[in-house]
Write an enzyme that holds these catalytic residues in place. Structure first.
Site, mmCIF file in Angstrom:
data_model
loop_
_atom_site.group_PDB
_atom_site.id
_atom_site.type_symbol
_atom_site.label_atom_id
_atom_site.label_comp_id
_atom_site.label_asym_id
_atom_site.label_seq_id
_atom_site.Cartn_x
_atom_site.Cartn_y
_atom_site.Cartn_z
ATOM 1 N N GLN A 183 37.128 34.924 47.794
ATOM 2 C CA GLN A 183 36.341 34.286 48.857
ATOM 3 C C GLN A 183 34.841 34.313 48.581
ATOM 4 O O GLN A 183 34.085 33.617 49.257
ATOM 5 C CB GLN A 183 36.651 34.933 50.207
ATOM 6 C CG GLN A 183 36.138 36.352 50.368
ATOM 7 C CD GLN A 183 36.612 36.995 51.674
ATOM 8 O OE1 GLN A 183 37.736 37.460 51.786
ATOM 9 N NE2 GLN A 183 35.742 37.014 52.677
ATOM 10 N N CYS A 195 37.787 35.173 55.160
ATOM 11 C CA CYS A 195 39.069 35.804 54.843
ATOM 12 C C CYS A 195 40.203 35.195 55.656
ATOM 13 O O CYS A 195 41.324 35.073 55.183
ATOM 14 C CB CYS A 195 38.983 37.283 55.169
ATOM 15 S SG CYS A 195 38.681 37.577 56.918
ATOM 16 N N HIS A 200 39.287 41.895 58.849
ATOM 17 C CA HIS A 200 39.629 41.260 57.586
ATOM 18 C C HIS A 200 41.057 40.744 57.604
ATOM 19 O O HIS A 200 41.963 41.430 58.076
ATOM 20 C CB HIS A 200 39.430 42.271 56.448
ATOM 21 C CG HIS A 200 39.547 41.678 55.090
ATOM 22 N ND1 HIS A 200 38.919 40.503 54.727
ATOM 23 C CD2 HIS A 200 40.234 42.078 53.985
ATOM 24 C CE1 HIS A 200 39.217 40.230 53.464
ATOM 25 N NE2 HIS A 200 40.012 41.164 52.997
ATOM 26 N N ASN A 243 45.011 40.253 48.622
ATOM 27 C CA ASN A 243 43.652 40.166 49.143
ATOM 28 C C ASN A 243 42.960 38.942 48.528
ATOM 29 O O ASN A 243 43.532 38.268 47.657
ATOM 30 C CB ASN A 243 42.895 41.464 48.839
ATOM 31 C CG ASN A 243 41.662 41.646 49.721
ATOM 32 O OD1 ASN A 243 41.349 40.791 50.564
ATOM 33 N ND2 ASN A 243 40.955 42.741 49.540
#
Ligand SMILES: *[C@@H]1O[C@H](CO)[C@@H](O)[C@H](O)[C@H]1NC(C)=O
Length: 340
Positions: A140, A146, A283, A304
């Protein structure tokens, strides 16, 4: 008398020597830290505006490294490293690298289709990567979106499971075009709101058609109308219930919110994250599997969006079925998934 004098003298010398050597050790430690900082700057290509900025960053770096080293010195199932976030304060980190805005009014649950899945039918472990339902790790950059990466990851999963095709989908379309509701591009958003947008929009286009820029832009409606995949709806996993989350993840990748600003999460490098972590959800990530480590620790496998150098090639394993019902770093608090 003479003996007494000389021992007092000796004591004075020793005390003085002690202070001197403590000072020297302190200087040496600082010098070592300065070198560590220089090496770290070279490794991550960090350049500072001026000496004042560098001095300020050094202090932040030093404090973060002290934290990382103290955690690594303990007997844990995981370890941390001074990664590319090591010269950022907590606030700076949360602002630029996370971006989940917790559902403030509570979640409007739409039913949980996996409620009656029997635990006998749930595998002991699953890894959606091995089933071709997970695209490569994305990054990102310095944009708090996110939420878009998390929503896209679980959507890519259900699209693969329902159509047989793994298609990398566009986060930038969400960042640029999902702007009329609560979602605010690089300033944060919510996966469930992203699903609402995708449903209203008729789908999402591909990553290659509408590539990621790591910044807020104007919606390109030509690109945005070129849908490559769609979803029919989304559902929330019952709050604070890891068993329900396992039933869902056994069936498809799931979007999950965590306290990604917690320093244990931020500096995670490997192993199974466990123990201390906050529950300030900031997140969005995606649960793409679960399993049991060789020492018997049960974990969630999470994708992630901080690039492949973070964690285990971009993934993190987080302890599963802990005593706290909110789950480690709050992972059981607000999970949801799109439906096809
Ligand atoms: C689960 O089972 C109960 C009882 O049979 C039923 O009322 C409910 O609709 C089922 N839920 C789902 C999501 O299938």
């Amino acid at each position: 008398m003479a003996t007494h004098h000389s021992s007092a003298f000796l004591f004075a010398i020793l005390a003085c020597a002690y202070v001197l050597s403590a000072l020297a050790a302190h200087d040496l430690a600082d010098q070592a830290m300065v070198e560590k900082h220089e090496q770290w700057m070279a490794k991550y290509g960090r350049v500072y505006r001026d000496a004042a900025e560098k001095a300020r960053r050094f202090e932040v770096f030093k404090a973060n490294v002290a934290f990382i080293e103290s955690v690594n010195a303990g007997n844990h199932k995981f370890w941390l490293e001074a990664n590319r976030f090591a010269d950022l304060t907590d606030d700076e980190f949360r602002t630029t690298q996370t971006g989940y805005k917790p559902a403030s009014k509570g979640r409007t649950t739409t039913g949980f289709r996996y409620a009656n899945v029997s635990l006998d039918d749930v595998p002991a472990s699953i890894d959606w990567r091995t089933k071709g339902a997970v695209t490569p790790i994305k990054d990102q950059g310095q944009c708090g979106c996110c939420w878009a990466f998390s929503a896209v990851a679980s959507m890519e999963g259900i699209v693969k499971l329902s159509t047989g095709k793994l298609i990398s989908l566009s986060e930038q379309e969400l960042v640029d075009c999902d702007v009329n509701g609560m979602d605010q591009g690089c300033s944060g958003g919510l996966m469930d709101n992203a699903f609402d947008f995708i449903i209203d929009n008729g789908g999402l286009t591909t990553e290659s058609n509408y590539p990621y820029t790591a910044s807020d832009g104007t919606c390109n409606s030509n690109k945005a109308s070129n849908d490559a995949a769609s979803i029919k709806g989304y559902e929330d996993v019952p709050t604070n219930h890891e068993t329900s989350l396992r039933k869902a993840v056994a069936k498809q990748p799931v979007s999950v919110a965590v306290d990604g600003g917690d320093s244990h999460f931020r500096f995670y490098k490997g192993g199974v994250l466990s123990g201390t972590c906050g529950t300030e959800l900031d997140h969005g990530i995606a649960a793409v599997g679960y399993g049991v480590a060789s020492d018997g620790t049960k974990y969630w496998l999470m994708k992630n969006s901080w690039g492949t150098s973070w964690g285990e090639d971009g993934y993190i394993r987080m302890e599963r079925d802990i005593a706290d019902e909110e789950g480690l770093c709050g992972l059981a608090m607000q999970p949801s998934y799109p439906t096809a």
